[in-house]
Design a protein around this motif. Structure first.
Motif, PDB file in Angstrom:
ATOM      1  N   GLU A 172       0.831  -1.208   0.000  1.00 13.64           N
ATOM      2  CA  GLU A 172       0.000   0.000   0.000  1.00 13.64           C
ATOM      3  C   GLU A 172       0.865   1.257   0.000  1.00 13.64           C
ATOM      4  O   GLU A 172       0.541   2.252  -0.656  1.00 13.64           O
ATOM      5  N   GLN A 176       0.607   4.085  -2.990  1.00 13.34           N
ATOM      6  CA  GLN A 176       0.334   5.498  -2.757  1.00 13.34           C
ATOM      7  C   GLN A 176       1.540   6.380  -3.082  1.00 13.34           C
ATOM      8  O   GLN A 176       1.382   7.569  -3.371  1.00 13.34           O
ATOM      9  N   TYR A 177       2.727   5.801  -3.035  1.00 11.05           N
ATOM     10  CA  TYR A 177       3.907   6.585  -3.435  1.00 11.05           C
ATOM     11  C   TYR A 177       3.819   6.956  -4.914  1.00 11.05           C
ATOM     12  O   TYR A 177       4.179   8.070  -5.308  1.00 11.05           O
ATOM     13  N   ASN A 180       1.734   9.990  -5.156  1.00  9.20           N
ATOM     14  CA  ASN A 180       2.267  11.216  -4.539  1.00  9.20           C
ATOM     15  C   ASN A 180       3.701  11.557  -4.929  1.00  9.20           C
ATOM     16  O   ASN A 180       4.228  12.575  -4.478  1.00  9.20           O
ATOM     17  N   GLU A 213      -5.154   1.276   4.210  1.00 10.12           N
ATOM     18  CA  GLU A 213      -5.170   2.340   3.200  1.00 10.12           C
ATOM     19  C   GLU A 213      -5.215   3.722   3.848  1.00 10.12           C
ATOM     20  O   GLU A 213      -4.486   4.632   3.450  1.00 10.12           O
ATOM     21  N   LYS A 214      -6.071   3.876   4.868  1.00 10.31           N
ATOM     22  CA  LYS A 214      -6.179   5.170   5.570  1.00 10.31           C
ATOM     23  C   LYS A 214      -4.915   5.451   6.375  1.00 10.31           C
ATOM     24  O   LYS A 214      -4.420   6.588   6.417  1.00 10.31           O
ATOM     25  N   TYR A 215      -4.366   4.423   7.007  1.00 13.77           N
ATOM     26  CA  TYR A 215      -3.130   4.591   7.777  1.00 13.77           C
ATOM     27  C   TYR A 215      -2.006   5.120   6.877  1.00 13.77           C
ATOM     28  O   TYR A 215      -1.307   6.074   7.229  1.00 13.77           O
ATOM     29  N   VAL A 216      -1.853   4.519   5.709  1.00 16.65           N
ATOM     30  CA  VAL A 216      -0.800   4.943   4.777  1.00 16.65           C
ATOM     31  C   VAL A 216      -1.092   6.342   4.235  1.00 16.65           C
ATOM     32  O   VAL A 216      -0.188   7.180   4.098  1.00 16.65           O
ATOM     33  N   SER A 217      -2.346   6.601   3.925  1.00 19.27           N
ATOM     34  CA  SER A 217      -2.728   7.929   3.443  1.00 19.27           C
ATOM     35  C   SER A 217      -2.339   9.003   4.446  1.00 19.27           C
ATOM     36  O   SER A 217      -1.847  10.074   4.073  1.00 19.27           O
ATOM     37  N   ASP A 218      -2.515   8.717   5.725  1.00 21.17           N
ATOM     38  CA  ASP A 218      -2.159   9.682   6.778  1.00 21.17           C
ATOM     39  C   ASP A 218      -0.648   9.894   6.851  1.00 21.17           C
ATOM     40  O   ASP A 218      -0.189  10.998   7.184  1.00 21.17           O
ATOM     41  N   TYR A 220       1.437   9.931   4.308  1.00 20.19           N
ATOM     42  CA  TYR A 220       1.768  10.868   3.230  1.00 20.19           C
ATOM     43  C   TYR A 220       1.236  12.266   3.518  1.00 20.19           C
ATOM     44  O   TYR A 220       1.924  13.278   3.286  1.00 20.19           O
ATOM     45  N   LYS A 221       0.005  12.329   4.039  1.00 22.13           N
ATOM     46  CA  LYS A 221      -0.602  13.635   4.324  1.00 22.13           C
ATOM     47  C   LYS A 221       0.202  14.410   5.353  1.00 22.13           C
ATOM     48  O   LYS A 221       0.253  15.637   5.317  1.00 22.13           O
TER      49      LYS A 221
END
Length: 243
Positions: A172, A176-177, A180, A213-218, A220-221
């Motif tokens: 994941e 997401q990398y 971004n 997915e949300k953990y990884v998104s956070d 990057y954010k």
């Protein structure tokens, strides 16, 4: 098949010293079955890749190409899995008895890349890079990895965490990398991996609301939002200066 592979570090050192004496002639005269077929496939892929004069063996593109082929063939024809991939004995054997010339052409007489390095054995590193990045199909995996570099490869492998690699999580992170990577945040991938290592001491990603997915998104954010604020501040001061 694999259970018959016995190749200690002492054996590897002895073989490496033999190769070191005459590296230019280190291609094996004969490879034992069934690994002879594996060698044939990968050597043909090497030749095919380098038939394009614009492509070089000392490149991330070569590592990615050979990693994908190695991953596919070992899985489909040799029953290879994570358990086997975790055993350096397997990689020492492949490096020194099946592909010594290939490793030599890629890295010269670098003992870390042949057998010594825990995460630096070349064949091991490219297999794990593909495994930790796998997106379900070869095509999708290529898509998220094609614009990376050797830095992303080494960063991913070097930050396994205290509990070892968490495959679903790393896949994941890699997905997401790709989304971004075009941001202006310097060394974004390195920063995200370091933050992930720190947070894993306190957080279980699968238990976060929204899951991995949300953990990884956070992750990057955390950097994307911070960098965005810096950019806005710089723009504000720039405008004030002009006024």
């Amino acid at each position: 098949m694999w259970e018959n592979v016995v190749y200690t570090k002492a054996q590897a050192k002895f073989k490496f010293q033999q190769i070191e004496a005459e590296p230019e002639t280190c291609a094996p005269r004969q490879v034992k079955a069934p690994f002879d077929r594996l060698r044939e496939i990968l050597i043909n892929e090497q030749k095919s890749f380098l038939s394009d004069e614009m492509k070089k063996i000392n490149s991330y593109a070569f590592d990615l190409h050979m990693g994908l082929i190695l991953y596919r063939v070992l899985k489909e024809k040799y029953g290879f899995n994570e358990r086997l991939a975790a055993q350096d004995e397997m990689w020492r054997y492949l490096s020194l008895e099946v592909f010594p010339d290939l490793v030599y052409e890629r890295f010269g007489m670098n003992d870390q890349r042949f057998y010594k390095g825990k995460r630096r054995i070349w064949l091991k590193s490219i297999w794990w890079y593909i495994h930790l990045s796998w997106q379900g199909t070869e095509e999708e995996t290529i898509e998220i990895l094609k614009d990376n570099s050797s830095d992303e490869l080494s960063q991913l492998l070097d930050r396994s965490g205290s509990g070892g690699y968490r495959v679903e999580l790393t896949r994941e992170i890699m997905r997401q990398y790709k989304v971004n990577a075009s941001s202006k945040v310097p060394q974004l991938f390195r920063r995200v991996l370091k933050l992930n290592t720190a947070r894993l001491n306190m957080i279980e990603p699968s238990l976060v609301e929204g899951g991995i997915e949300k953990y990884v998104s956070d992750l990057y954010k955390y950097f994307l939002n911070d960098f965005s604020k810096i950019g806005e501040t710089s723009q504000l001061y720039g405008n004030n200066t002009k006024n």
